[in-house]
Design a protein around this motif. Sequence first.
Motif, PDB file in Angstrom:
ATOM      1  N   ALA A  89       0.795  -1.227   0.000  1.00  0.00           N
ATOM      2  CA  ALA A  89       0.000   0.000   0.000  1.00  0.00           C
ATOM      3  C   ALA A  89       0.826   1.274   0.000  1.00  0.00           C
ATOM      4  O   ALA A  89       0.274   2.359  -0.078  1.00  0.00           O
ATOM      5  N   ASN A  90       2.145   1.154   0.056  1.00  0.00           N
ATOM      6  CA  ASN A  90       3.023   2.293   0.297  1.00  0.00           C
ATOM      7  C   ASN A  90       2.711   2.848   1.686  1.00  0.00           C
ATOM      8  O   ASN A  90       2.825   2.106   2.650  1.00  0.00           O
ATOM      9  N   CYS A  91       2.273   4.086   1.826  1.00  0.00           N
ATOM     10  CA  CYS A  91       1.986   4.628   3.161  1.00  0.00           C
ATOM     11  C   CYS A  91       0.523   4.376   3.539  1.00  0.00           C
ATOM     12  O   CYS A  91      -0.371   4.514   2.700  1.00  0.00           O
ATOM     13  N   MET A  92       0.307   4.017   4.807  1.00  0.00           N
ATOM     14  CA  MET A  92      -1.042   3.876   5.336  1.00  0.00           C
ATOM     15  C   MET A  92      -1.354   5.081   6.223  1.00  0.00           C
ATOM     16  O   MET A  92      -0.532   5.481   7.045  1.00  0.00           O
ATOM     17  N   VAL A  93      -2.533   5.657   6.028  1.00  0.00           N
ATOM     18  CA  VAL A  93      -2.958   6.834   6.778  1.00  0.00           C
ATOM     19  C   VAL A  93      -4.291   6.512   7.437  1.00  0.00           C
ATOM     20  O   VAL A  93      -5.208   6.019   6.774  1.00  0.00           O
ATOM     21  N   VAL A  94      -4.400   6.790   8.746  1.00  0.00           N
ATOM     22  CA  VAL A  94      -5.636   6.494   9.476  1.00  0.00           C
ATOM     23  C   VAL A  94      -6.231   7.785  10.017  1.00  0.00           C
ATOM     24  O   VAL A  94      -5.537   8.569  10.682  1.00  0.00           O
TER      25      VAL A  94
ATOM     26  N   ARG B  14      -3.708  13.301   1.210  1.00  0.00           N
ATOM     27  CA  ARG B  14      -2.935  12.971   0.017  1.00  0.00           C
ATOM     28  C   ARG B  14      -2.818  11.448  -0.143  1.00  0.00           C
ATOM     29  O   ARG B  14      -1.749  10.878  -0.363  1.00  0.00           O
ATOM     30  N   ALA B  15      -3.976  10.798   0.008  1.00  0.00           N
ATOM     31  CA  ALA B  15      -4.027   9.341  -0.031  1.00  0.00           C
ATOM     32  C   ALA B  15      -5.408   8.900  -0.498  1.00  0.00           C
ATOM     33  O   ALA B  15      -6.345   9.705  -0.555  1.00  0.00           O
ATOM     34  N   TRP B  16      -5.500   7.625  -0.843  1.00  0.00           N
ATOM     35  CA  TRP B  16      -6.712   7.060  -1.428  1.00  0.00           C
ATOM     36  C   TRP B  16      -7.530   6.293  -0.375  1.00  0.00           C
ATOM     37  O   TRP B  16      -6.965   5.540   0.411  1.00  0.00           O
ATOM     38  N   TYR B  17      -8.838   6.491  -0.413  1.00  0.00           N
ATOM     39  CA  TYR B  17      -9.768   5.886   0.547  1.00  0.00           C
ATOM     40  C   TYR B  17      -9.839   4.369   0.358  1.00  0.00           C
ATOM     41  O   TYR B  17      -9.968   3.875  -0.764  1.00  0.00           O
ATOM     42  N   CYS B  18      -9.748   3.645   1.480  1.00  0.00           N
ATOM     43  CA  CYS B  18      -9.922   2.186   1.442  1.00  0.00           C
ATOM     44  C   CYS B  18     -11.178   1.732   2.165  1.00  0.00           C
ATOM     45  O   CYS B  18     -11.830   0.781   1.741  1.00  0.00           O
ATOM     46  N   GLY B  19     -11.538   2.385   3.270  1.00  0.00           N
ATOM     47  CA  GLY B  19     -12.695   1.982   4.046  1.00  0.00           C
ATOM     48  C   GLY B  19     -12.399   2.057   5.530  1.00  0.00           C
ATOM     49  O   GLY B  19     -11.327   2.494   5.961  1.00  0.00           O
ATOM     50  N   ASP B  20     -13.362   1.607   6.339  1.00  0.00           N
ATOM     51  CA  ASP B  20     -13.219   1.654   7.783  1.00  0.00           C
ATOM     52  C   ASP B  20     -12.522   0.420   8.309  1.00  0.00           C
ATOM     53  O   ASP B  20     -12.721  -0.694   7.803  1.00  0.00           O
ATOM     54  N   ILE B  21     -11.708   0.610   9.339  1.00  0.00           N
ATOM     55  CA  ILE B  21     -11.026  -0.501   9.983  1.00  0.00           C
ATOM     56  C   ILE B  21     -11.953  -1.221  10.947  1.00  0.00           C
ATOM     57  O   ILE B  21     -11.965  -2.445  11.019  1.00  0.00           O
ATOM     58  N   THR B  22     -12.765  -0.460  11.696  1.00  0.00           N
ATOM     59  CA  THR B  22     -13.632  -1.092  12.696  1.00  0.00           C
ATOM     60  C   THR B  22     -15.043  -1.272  12.166  1.00  0.00           C
ATOM     61  O   THR B  22     -15.429  -0.661  11.180  1.00  0.00           O
TER      62      THR B  22
END
Length: 242
Positions: A198-203, A234-242
């Motif tokens: 994923a390269n960088c993960m942003v939460v 500056r990142a792409w949406y993936c969804g919710d973790i919880t």
Amino acid sequence: MDHLDGLKPFCDSFSPTVFWDTDNQKEIEFSPGSPFDEEDWKFYKNIRNTKPESNPQRMTVYSGYHAKYYNQNEDGTPGGDYLSILAPTPALLADAIEKDDYNDASYVLLYRAGGGRILLGGDSHDATWDHILANHRDLVTDVDLLIAPHHGRKSERDYSFLDTVNPKMTFFGNANSEHLAYSAWNNRGLKFVTNNQANCMVVDTKSPNLTLYVTYENYARKRNPNTFYHSTYRAWYCGDIT
């Protein structure tokens, strides 16, 4: 140094006022061609050696410590987003110094944010997890996000702590794929994302569901066809973790 690289420019840029540290006796010799910057190590040693007078101010904190602003309100009561220090203990540090093996001198922190719990594993090894499960089990049971100990690398360790931690999501750090402990997570049906994927993960920790974004568009699209680009992160949406 894989946890200290870039320390000096980080402090130059962000000017932190406090630096948490342990009374370790770690020494490093730099060989020609080292991928790390020796100036970062010298900067750290200056903080360690000058102690409270350093800039940023050095504080020595251990498992179970409490104080205002990181896990207490102004009046001393708990509340809001906060950090719980789970490890190390002075005993774990003393053992690490004796063995000259500093993995179990690593900080392990629990960050409660946005209704979720994020567990930062550092380089913690088995003795650390024995301590955590004996003294902080309630805090680490069924966490939302785990930053994998030792970057998720295979490290000849006991992974049974995962049966209690049982994270909804785990982040693995940079490492060659053949060195990552995929089986410990796959065998338990646990989800993970790696920097390799994923390269960088942003939460987004303000989100009640800890929303995940990544900087590699192709991975985001495979994970969520309805992805979109978040200009602030500056990142792409993936969804919710919880």
